[in-house]
Write an enzyme that holds these catalytic residues in place. Structure first.
Site, short mmCIF file in Angstrom:
data_model
loop_
_atom_site.label_atom_id
_atom_site.label_comp_id
_atom_site.label_asym_id
_atom_site.label_seq_id
_atom_site.Cartn_x
_atom_site.Cartn_y
_atom_site.Cartn_z
N PRO A 20 0.84 -1.19 0.00
CA PRO A 20 0.00 0.00 0.00
C PRO A 20 0.88 1.24 0.00
O PRO A 20 1.86 1.33 0.74
CB PRO A 20 -0.78 -0.13 1.32
N ALA A 22 0.43 5.51 -0.04
CA ALA A 22 -0.47 6.67 0.01
C ALA A 22 -0.28 7.53 -1.23
O ALA A 22 0.84 7.86 -1.62
CB ALA A 22 -0.20 7.48 1.27
N GLN A 74 -5.95 -1.45 3.66
CA GLN A 74 -5.11 -1.05 4.79
C GLN A 74 -5.76 0.10 5.55
O GLN A 74 -6.10 1.13 4.97
CB GLN A 74 -3.72 -0.64 4.35
N CYS A 103 3.76 3.62 9.15
CA CYS A 103 3.91 4.86 8.38
C CYS A 103 4.66 5.89 9.21
O CYS A 103 4.26 6.20 10.34
CB CYS A 103 2.55 5.40 7.97
N ARG A 228 8.32 1.31 -3.27
CA ARG A 228 8.89 2.34 -4.16
C ARG A 228 9.48 1.73 -5.43
O ARG A 228 9.55 2.40 -6.47
CB ARG A 228 9.96 3.13 -3.41
#
Length: 328
Positions: A20, A22, A74, A103, A228
């Site tokens: 996941p 953002a 999530q 996070c 990433r």
């Protein structure tokens, strides 16, 4: 190393997953990565406070299609009962629920959520217990190694989560204080694997197929979650599968980059409309064209583009630059 992955009642065909992210893993991006081989994809982080307040923008994060399954949702928040309430609300739209406990972003941490939870192990216990009580869906958590460098709590968190009925745990082996600096401490994954019996999924510094293979080999983790490394590079899933199946991973041509980016653009427009879809796609195109011939000029054109037609012209130029560079 490539094998099916069982998380609770969910059985995935293989153990290469999309994390996941953002602002990134909306429906179009998930579909692109699935078509390149990701066995499981997650929504962006969903605020439980937004869910229980019936926030329209929050609910939009759950938009999906039959092709977008199995789907992980999530959730992030800090209050056990609010997390449980939100988990019950999204249960019919998910195949797996994940609670974000890693996070590092200031806004999330300031609310007591994300990696801030690593400072409150009793709170973690109550959260997992509360969410487990309201759903039979596979339940996982995603964590970092600890709040500060050297203050490792990941093993204790793993024991707590397993004891309260969690079905799997994803570890990004950096502390919150590291953010994304330095190197992920992969040996911590091996230690967590020795600590718990539930599946351990590794994340962090997975930018090439060889990185995924090395993490699986060196740590013994049950799967890898690419974050990433998938930005502008959804082919990393296909290439990792090829590598783990014993073959050489096929390189990606500029023409293939252009075709996939065009597909991604069309999905964005279908999901969001042209104006928003073009705006969202511009950041992705910055990643897609990284390192290709004429990238600086193409990036300037992307930044100035206002319409889908202008972005498609950039993609045509991307394909042509690649053809010229290879003498085609």
């Amino acid at each position: 190393m490539l094998q099916p992955l069982k998380i609770g009642r969910l059985v995935l065909p293989h153990n290469i997953l999309l994390a996941p992210l953002a602002g990134i893993t909306n429906l179009p991006f998930r579909l692109i990565c699935r078509r390149q081989g990701a066995s499981l994809a997650f929504t962006e982080m969903v605020s439980v406070n937004g869910m229980v307040r019936e926030g329209e923008k929050t609910r939009a994060l759950l938009h999906s299609l039959p092709e977008d399954r199995p789907l992980g949702v999530q959730l992030f928040g800090s209050d056990p009962q609010t997390l449980a309430q939100a988990a019950a609300m999204v249960a019919d739209q998910a195949d797996l629920l994940d609670i974000n406990m890693g996070c590092p972003v200031r806004k999330v941490v300031a609310s007591g959520a994300g990696s801030a939870l690593l400072k409150d192990l009793a709170g973690i216990r109550e959260i997992v217990k509360a969410v487990r009580a309201v759903t039979a869906l596979p339940l996982t958590i995603k964590i970092r190694s600890g709040w500060q460098c050297g203050e490792h709590v990941y093993q204790e968190v793993g024991r707590i989560a397993e004891g309260e009925g969690c079905d799997g745990i994803t570890l990004h082996p950096r502390s919150r204080s590291q953010m994304f600096s330095g190197q992920a401490d992969w040996p911590l994954l091996a230690r967590l694997k020795e600590t718990v019996a539930i599946p351990v999924i590794g994340s962090g510094d997975l930018f090439k197929p060889e990185d995924c293979r090395r993490m699986l080999h060196e740590t013994g983790c049950d799967g890898v979650m690419i974050a990433r490394g998938a930005l502008g590079n959804p082919w990393i899933f296909r290439q990792t599968l090829e590598l783990l199946q014993g073959g050489a991973s096929a390189s990606v041509t500029p023409q293939e980059q252009a075709v996939t980016a065009e597909e991604h653009l069309q999905l964005q427009i279908e999901a969001l409309g042209e104006a928003v879809g073009v705006r969202e796609m511009k950041k992705h195109l910055g990643w897609y064209i990284h390192g290709v011939p004429g990238a600086a000029s193409l990036r300037r054109t992307v930044n100035n583009a206002q319409t889908a037609g202008q972005l498609r012209a950039v993609l045509a130029q991307l394909a042509q630059n690649g053809a010229d560079a290879h003498g085609v």
